[in-house]
Structure formats: structure tokens, C-alpha cells
Scaffold this active site. Structure first.
Site, short mmCIF file in Angstrom:
data_model
loop_
_atom_site.label_atom_id
_atom_site.label_comp_id
_atom_site.label_asym_id
_atom_site.label_seq_id
_atom_site.Cartn_x
_atom_site.Cartn_y
_atom_site.Cartn_z
N ASP A 55 0.80 -1.23 0.00
CA ASP A 55 0.00 0.00 0.00
C ASP A 55 0.84 1.29 0.00
O ASP A 55 1.79 1.41 0.78
CB ASP A 55 -0.87 0.06 1.25
CG ASP A 55 -1.71 -1.17 1.46
OD1 ASP A 55 -1.53 -2.15 0.74
OD2 ASP A 55 -2.56 -1.15 2.37
N GLN A 71 4.22 0.65 2.17
CA GLN A 71 4.39 -0.51 3.02
C GLN A 71 5.59 -1.32 2.52
O GLN A 71 5.69 -1.62 1.33
CB GLN A 71 3.13 -1.35 2.99
CG GLN A 71 1.96 -0.75 3.74
CD GLN A 71 2.13 -0.86 5.23
OE1 GLN A 71 2.18 -1.95 5.78
NE2 GLN A 71 2.26 0.28 5.89
N TYR A 118 1.36 -0.83 10.06
CA TYR A 118 0.40 -0.98 8.98
C TYR A 118 0.09 0.37 8.33
O TYR A 118 0.67 1.40 8.67
CB TYR A 118 -0.88 -1.64 9.51
CG TYR A 118 -0.82 -3.15 9.57
CD1 TYR A 118 0.40 -3.82 9.60
CD2 TYR A 118 -1.98 -3.91 9.59
CE1 TYR A 118 0.45 -5.21 9.65
CE2 TYR A 118 -1.94 -5.30 9.65
CZ TYR A 118 -0.71 -5.94 9.69
OH TYR A 118 -0.67 -7.32 9.73
N SER A 119 -0.87 0.38 7.42
CA SER A 119 -1.12 1.55 6.59
C SER A 119 -1.67 2.73 7.37
O SER A 119 -2.30 2.58 8.41
CB SER A 119 -2.09 1.20 5.46
OG SER A 119 -1.43 0.43 4.48
#
Length: 509
Positions: A55, A71, A118-119
Site C-alpha cells: 500500500d 508498506q 500498517y497503513s
């Protein structure tokens, strides 16, 4: 976005390192050397030096530059022993085309993100960039009773591109009506308040989006504000990477719902990315009145889009040029994934149009102008490069179909084929004969209807291992990873049911 293939939690995190600098440099360089040897490395798309890229994160304009993070799992394919490292990688640019490598940005090095950074997203606040992301952790990893415990984490980046994380979570755990799947915050400001939208999963295993809110300009105190009220309560089992913005007086929600079933020409990928367009969000009730769900890209490989507002007001989008759970041919060289070219989003007639940003013209080198009467199979005399941009107007006044074969070999037995069908009012992209076969169980063709009279614009970007095809005014876009061999350097056109005319230009990129 998380990779569902990782199921054994204790094994996955056994060899996790907090910082890539802790890994012997010889191991990192060995992985990068293997990746650099790949014949499929892109020329003008963003790729990682090694490992897994997915991402796009933190798209923003700050300190006079565009900032892009992605990511990053640089040792994802390293074996014997496997080493797990995860974080955000940082690039900056003045034009969205030429990027400066800033190296690792946020890494998984605290108790709030120890199992994965994470995103998330970013927004400029005075003289700093505020980043918000999901810190992934698992409780009880040594038992079968493990459980996801997400944190929403904040970090500040200064004008020297140095990061400092906020040591307390902005939001702990999930909403009371949701499972532990709560992630991917996208932040924006409205009426002097900051909001963020997150992808979530309800306890009844349906997807939704949740809103959190920060009072005034205080970015350390957040509250769980509520659920985005849409008229689609049962669209898949999880919504990832939501992105809300307003454009041309309309409210737009981009997101990636997981768990949609294929319906004829639609929802044929493993996971989808699409949008709602409607009235602007009601911030008091969180009601979002919108139209039906539309897929954003008609191709094979597109997921986890994220946007930013450029200084001139344009809404610019990147996306992951890939989808999880697909084994791409590049994994042989210990890497996978790239980002799409940046695209401008335009709202028209309750739909989103996508167009390559104007800055991509900087990539153009040698130019060839074409005016071709296409009857039988016609080879288009092309430029010297494999990497090209084609911009044509195809006139089918006297023909039924126009066929364009990209990255073809000499006898045209291998190619990536685009068919424009005037009678059916549709376009079809096939990668059945593109090169190395992969992900065939999800189909080798994608098809979309598009209304046109007698002519249609076709605007194409060809890189070493991808094509992005923009049809008409951007109503239909096909994105596809392809893996042809070195001999596939030709372009052929043919007309069926009469003659067609092709007028336009080809550039080396």
C-alpha cells in the site's frame, strides 16, 4: 493492509527485527542484488529495492515537496533463516515523477506496533508532518487463543525528515461492535477539527468504515466518533484503506472491500477497490448519502488506493499495482509489487474519471506522430524503447472492431491485446498470451462497457512489466502486470469488419 497468508503468529514474529540496520548489511545487499538482476524491473514505476511493497501511505505535500511512503517488507522472501522486518519507506519529489530515496521512515520498533507498522496517512500541520497509522500487535501469540490488538499510532516528522513517535496510542483496540480488524486511518481536516476514517469489520463479519475525531488542533487526544452511515451495510466482510474527500462539491469515498462475489464482468479480482460518490458527509450524524458502488479500475492488478490534494487543488491518486495472495513472477527475484503511475481524479456525471497527471510528460523523449489507415494486421513503426506512451484517437466509423496488440513478438503469437468493439460498445483487455502465465484462476480477460459514437481516445503507458490503459476521457482504466520476454517489442493493430483510422503520437519514456 495485511497479508492473510501469515497465519502462524508465533512463527511469523520469531525472527522479527525492529530496525533494518540490525540486519547484517551483507544479507540486505544480497537480497537487493538478486532483485536488481530481475528482467522485469520497471523504469518509471516505484518499486522497492527488495522484498514486498504494497500500500501507498502518507501521501502529502509538506515543506515544499511531495512525500510518499509505502508498506515495506524488504526481507519478505529471505529464507534460511527467514528475517521479518516491516515498516514505511520514504520518497520525496518536487514533481511526482522524479523521486529522491529517503530510506526507511517508520519501523516496527515499539510496543504499539511490534508486529507491523500498517497503513496510514499524513497531513501537514504548521512546520511538521503528522502521520497516523495502525500499529499491529497480537495478544497470546504462543497459544491458539491469539487475538488481534490494534493501536492507532501517531508520529511527527520535522523538516529534516526525522521522525518521533507519540508514545501513547491515539486509539486503543477496536470499536465495541467490531472485531480486531480496525486499520488504515486516513486523516483530513474539516471546520478546524481533524477526522480520520478507518476500515473495519463488524462482529457479524461485514465490512464498514469508522470515524475517529480529534478536538481542534490537538492531535494527541482522539475519540471514537462513530460509524460512517452508508446505504450498503453488507458489502463484503472487510473494508480496507478507506479515503474520504470532497471534490467538485461531491463527497467521495474510496475503499477496498474484501469478499465481493464476481458478477459477470465485475468483481473478478481476489479483492476489489472502488468508490461511492454522493452528497458531502454530514459531520453531525455521519450520514453519507451516495450512489452505487463502482470499481475504480477495470484491470487485474489494482488495490489500496490513496489520494492527496495537490497545492493547485487537483486530487492525485496512487495505488498498489498488485493484489495480495497472488504469486507474481518477480518473487523468483525476491521482490513483489510496485505502485501505479499517479493519476488525477475528476468527478463528472456521478462518476470518477482518471487521467495520467500532466507531470508525466517530463518522461517523454523521442516522439513519433502517426496517421494510419488500419485494415489487416498492421505493424506500427515504433520507437526504440520498450517503455512507451501511446496517445491515439481511434476512428471506427467504417469498422466493427479495433484490435491493438502491445508487447508483441515478431509473428504476433504473443501479446497483450486490447479490443474496442463498436457494436457491443465495450473494451476488452486480454493477457492470455502476454508472457509468463500467473493468477489464471482469476481469469485472463477483463471487459467493460463504454458508450461512444464512432471514435474513442486510447492513452497507454507501457513499462517493462505493466500496462495502464486509459479509455475515452478516463471513464475506463485497465491496469495489468504483464511479464513478456525480451523479444516482445512490437506493436500491431488490426481492424475487423472494415477499415479504421488511427491518429496520434508515440513517445519513448
Amino acid at each position: 493492509m495485511e497479508d492473510k497468508r501469515m497465519v502462524n503468529k508465533s512463527a511469523q514474529f520469531k525472527n522479527m527485527v525492529k530496525h533494518i540496520s540490525q540486519v547484517p548489511e551483507s544479507i540486505v545487499r544480497q537480497e537487493e542484488k538478486l532483485t536488481a538482476a530481475s528482467p522485469f524491473r520497471q523504469k518509471f514505476h516505484i518499486e522497492a529495492k527488495s522484498g514486498f511493497l504494497n500500500d501507498p501511505n502518507g501521501l502529502s505535500f509538506f515543506n515544499g515537496k511531495y512525500h510518499l511512503f509505502y508498506q515495506w517488507t524488504p526481507l519478505a522472501f529471505k529464507q534460511n533463516p527467514s528475517i521479518w522486518h516491516h515498516g514505511w519507506y520514504h520518497l520525496i519529489s518536487s514533481d511526482l515523477v522524479n523521486w529522491q530515496d529517503m530510506g526507511p521512515a517508520i519501523e516496527s520498533d515499539t510496543s504499539l506496533d511490534k508486529h507491523g507498522t500498517y497503513s496510514g496517512s499524513a497531513i501537514a500541520v504548521d512546520d511538521k508532518l503528522f502521520c497516523m497509522y495502525t500499529g499491529n500487535t497480537w495478544a497470546n501469540t504462543q497459544t491458539d487463543d491469539w487475538r488481534r490488538l490494534p493501536y492507532q499510532v501517531g508520529a511527527w516528522m520535522d523538516q529534516k525528515n526525522q521522525f518521533k513517535k507519540i508514545d501513547k496510542p491515539l486509539i486503543t483496540d477496536t470499536f465495541s461492535d467490531c472485531t480486531g480488524h480496525l486499520r488504515d486511518p486516513k486523516i483530513w481536516m474539516h471546520d478546524n477539527n481533524y477526522y480520520a476514517i478507518l476500515g473495519a469489520q463488524r462482529k457479524n463479519l461485514t465490512g464498514t468504515a469508522k470515524i475517529i475525531k480529534s478536538a481542534g488542533r490537538d492531535l494527541t487526544s482522539w475519540q471514537k466518533y462513530g460509524e460512517l452511515k452508508t446505504n450498503e451495510p453488507y458489502l463484503g466482510y472487510m473494508w480496507e484503506c478507506p479515503d474520504y474527500f470532497e471534490l467538485n462539491g461531491r463527497g467521495v469515498l474510496l475503499f477496498s472491500p474484501q469478499g465481493l462475489s464476481a458478477e459477470d464482468d465485475y468483481y473478478n479480482n481476489i479483492y476489489q477497490t472502488g468508490y461511492f460518490i454522493g452528497e458531502p458527509l454530514d459531520y453531525d450524524t455521519l450520514e453519507f448519502k451516495h450512489g452505487k458502488f463502482h470499481e475504480l479500475d477495470a484491470g487485474f492488478d489494482f488495490y489500496a488506493s490513496q489520494t492527496l490534494e495537490a497545492p493547485d487543488g487537483r486530487r492525485i491518486m496512487f495505488a498498489w499495482f498488485g493484489i495480495s495472495e497472488i504469486d507474481y513472477p518477480t518473487t523468483k527475484y525476491h521482490y513483489s509489487g510496485c505502485l501505479t503511475i499517479p493519476r488525477e481524479l475528476i468527478v463528472k456525471d456521478k462518476k470518477l474519471l482518471q487521467r495520467p497527471i500532466k507531470e508525466l510528460e517530463k518522461l517523454r523523449k523521442k516522439e513519433i506522430q502517426k496517421y494510419v489507415l488500419v485494415d489487416g494486421l498492421t505493424e506500427l513503426s515504433i520507437t526504440e524503447n520498450i517503455t512507451q506512451e501511446l496517445d491515439f484517437e481511434v476512428d471506427l466509423s467504417s469498422a466493427d472492431k479495433f484490435v491493438l496488440d502491445l508487447r508483441a513478438n515478431q509473428d504476433n503469437s504473443q501479446h497483450t491485446r486490447l479490443i474496442i468493439d463498436k457494436n457491443e460498445q465495450c473494451c476488452l483487455l486480454s493477457r492470455k498470451k502476454s508472457g509468463i502465465s500467473f493468477a489464471e484462476k482469476y481469469g485472463v480477460e477483463r471487459r467493460r462497457r463504454i458508450k461512444f459514437a464512432r471514435s474513442l481516445r486510447v492513452h497507454i503507458f507501457i513499462d517493462v512489466s505493466s500496462v495502464e490503459i486509459f479509455i475515452g476521457k478516463g471513464e475506463v482504466v485497465f491496469s495489468a502486470r504483464i511479464f513478456p520476454n525480451d523479444e516482445q517489442t512490437k506493436i500491431f493493430a488490426q481492424s475487423i469488419g472494415g477499415k479504421s483510422h488511427l491518429v496520434g503520437k508515440i513517445w519513448d519514456l
